[in-house]
Scaffold this active site. Sequence first.
Site, PDB file in Angstrom:
ATOM      1  N   TYR A 140      42.435  -5.904  21.276  1.00  0.00           N
ATOM      2  CA  TYR A 140      42.256  -5.110  22.116  1.00  0.00           C
ATOM      3  C   TYR A 140      41.203  -3.969  21.752  1.00  0.00           C
ATOM      4  CZ  TYR A 140      46.720  -5.954  24.698  1.00  0.00           C
ATOM      5  OH  TYR A 140      47.781  -6.544  25.200  1.00  0.00           O
ATOM      6  N   GLU A 141      40.300  -3.501  22.788  1.00  0.00           N
ATOM      7  CA  GLU A 141      39.420  -2.333  22.711  1.00  0.00           C
ATOM      8  C   GLU A 141      39.917  -1.193  21.761  1.00  0.00           C
ATOM      9  OE1 GLU A 141      37.816  -0.096  26.103  1.00  0.00           O
ATOM     10  OE2 GLU A 141      38.346  -2.050  26.831  1.00  0.00           O
TER      11      GLU A 141
END
Length: 282
Positions: A52-53
């Site tokens: 995930y960012e």
Amino acid sequence: MGDKRYSASELMAITTAKEFKDWEVAFVGIGIPLVAGITAKRFHAPNLNIVYESGCIGPQKYRVDFNVGDSSAADGALCLTSEWRVFSDMQCGYYDVGVLGAAQVDKYGNLNTTAILGEQDYQSPKVRLPGSGGGNDIGSNIGRVVVMLRLEPLRFAEKVDYLTTPGFLDGSPDARKKAGLLGSGPVAVVTDKALFRFDPQTHEMYLDTVYPGVDVGEIKALVGWDLKIAPQLKTASEPTEEELAAVRAADPANLIMGGAAARKGLSGLDEYIEITVKNSGK
């Protein structure tokens, strides 16, 4: 589509899931891409590592999150780090595959998430969009990219109104290398009617697979250039009950896959565009 047992979004998630390979590192966003990643881990890629960012690396997901900052995004994660760290790793070429949405794509896989111009200019476009976010980083640096969007004439343009994220640029053999891009570019465009791929020589998008009940003529009419067709055009299999069960289990409350927008194959960006155009009266 011929079978009403499933929605366009569900078929898109299942199709995208098949683009992931075991032991890969996949940079995905919240929504249908995450559903696809969870589905892939259940069937053929149990060792897929999702990133995930927000900095979560390798979470063991059974259900979708609704924000990359949700505490549940870290469930069983191998590592919790920062947004700066995961994007730095991306710029080093550490990720195998990324999934991107777009408002517009062209024949060489360039993406636009900045502005739909219509007959207007950049200063007063028909629709002003959210912009790149991390899209340019993903398209520039990740090993290969899978694009997801609805199949519509406005979206499939011969040339994007604004180049937000590079695909194969002008299609020339060394265009990405000359631009200093690390990743190898887009490999697939997943839509609500068909799957497209790119010719390895010309880098032009072509029709690879049609979904059940969809006519090739219908697809060509929705594309803004003279679309090439694979010599051995494939028809996608109907989703199995097991695949549909996996997709639905990933979003048990139907908040992503089961809403009115999802039944039409819309993403959050799609909804934004529809609402903006409607409210602008243009």
